[in-house]
Design a protein around this motif. Sequence first.
Motif, PDB file in Angstrom:
ATOM      1  N   ILE A  84       0.847  -1.199   0.000  1.00  0.00           N
ATOM      2  CA  ILE A  84       0.000   0.000   0.000  1.00  0.00           C
ATOM      3  C   ILE A  84       0.878   1.243   0.000  1.00  0.00           C
ATOM      4  CG2 ILE A  84      -1.632   1.345   1.394  1.00  0.00           C
ATOM      5  CD1 ILE A  84      -2.872  -1.399   2.212  1.00  0.00           C
ATOM      6  N   SER A  85       1.895   1.255   0.825  1.00  0.00           N
ATOM      7  CA  SER A  85       2.820   2.391   0.878  1.00  0.00           C
ATOM      8  C   SER A  85       3.517   2.590  -0.473  1.00  0.00           C
ATOM      9  CB  SER A  85       3.854   2.163   1.982  1.00  0.00           C
ATOM     10  OG  SER A  85       4.758   3.223   2.038  1.00  0.00           O
ATOM     11  N   GLU A 102       1.040   4.176  -2.843  1.00  0.00           N
ATOM     12  CA  GLU A 102       0.821   5.572  -2.470  1.00  0.00           C
ATOM     13  C   GLU A 102       2.013   6.439  -2.890  1.00  0.00           C
ATOM     14  OE1 GLU A 102      -2.218   5.223   1.307  1.00  0.00           O
ATOM     15  OE2 GLU A 102      -0.060   5.080   1.716  1.00  0.00           O
ATOM     16  N   ASN A 103       3.228   5.916  -2.750  1.00  0.00           N
ATOM     17  CA  ASN A 103       4.415   6.663  -3.180  1.00  0.00           C
ATOM     18  C   ASN A 103       4.454   6.863  -4.687  1.00  0.00           C
ATOM     19  OD1 ASN A 103       5.437   7.069  -0.597  1.00  0.00           O
ATOM     20  ND2 ASN A 103       6.621   5.180  -0.624  1.00  0.00           N
ATOM     21  N   LYS A 158      -4.100   6.794  -4.791  1.00  0.00           N
ATOM     22  CA  LYS A 158      -4.885   7.185  -3.631  1.00  0.00           C
ATOM     23  C   LYS A 158      -5.753   6.002  -3.239  1.00  0.00           C
ATOM     24  CE  LYS A 158      -3.539  11.487  -3.972  1.00  0.00           C
ATOM     25  NZ  LYS A 158      -2.174  11.672  -3.619  1.00  0.00           N
ATOM     26  N   MET A 159      -5.677   5.599  -1.984  1.00  0.00           N
ATOM     27  CA  MET A 159      -6.501   4.497  -1.515  1.00  0.00           C
ATOM     28  C   MET A 159      -7.915   5.031  -1.303  1.00  0.00           C
ATOM     29  SD  MET A 159      -4.638   1.871  -1.589  1.00  0.00           S
ATOM     30  CE  MET A 159      -3.152   2.163  -2.528  1.00  0.00           C
ATOM     31  N   GLU A 190      -7.783  -3.279  -0.303  1.00  0.00           N
ATOM     32  CA  GLU A 190      -7.856  -1.834  -0.503  1.00  0.00           C
ATOM     33  C   GLU A 190      -7.896  -1.567  -1.989  1.00  0.00           C
ATOM     34  OE1 GLU A 190      -8.087   0.311   2.140  1.00  0.00           O
ATOM     35  OE2 GLU A 190      -8.090  -1.527   3.328  1.00  0.00           O
ATOM     36  N   GLY A 235      -6.932   1.011  -4.890  1.00  0.00           N
ATOM     37  CA  GLY A 235      -6.085   2.158  -5.199  1.00  0.00           C
ATOM     38  C   GLY A 235      -6.423   2.716  -6.565  1.00  0.00           C
TER      39      GLY A 235
END
Length: 105
Positions: A76-77, A80-81, A85-86, A98, A100
């Motif tokens: 997830i990280s 996001e990087n 956007k979750m 989740e 994204g």
Amino acid sequence: FASDTLFEMKINELIIGIMSIAMDQFSYADMKRFVRKEYRGKKYGEQFLDYLIKMGKEINIIRITGTIKSENTKGISFLENKGFKMSGSLGIGGRFYEMGILKLK
């Protein structure tokens, strides 16, 4: 890309990762990717995703979506990087994922 496309990443004929893309008529793409455990953390997944984003921009993809297991905090990280956007979670068969979204336009 065709509407459904599978990519392989190989080292010396060994498949170390796969990524699939499914596109719809609205210029949205859903991606799935997997890198063999022993090759994770070595930037191969990042190369895969960078390629997808580059190609998506070239062919006017508006949005890329993907799901990831909720407990996969590293993944997830990572997304996001990369700008994802979750946008919430969903449950499938007792597991939670989740969603994204990366907007390209």
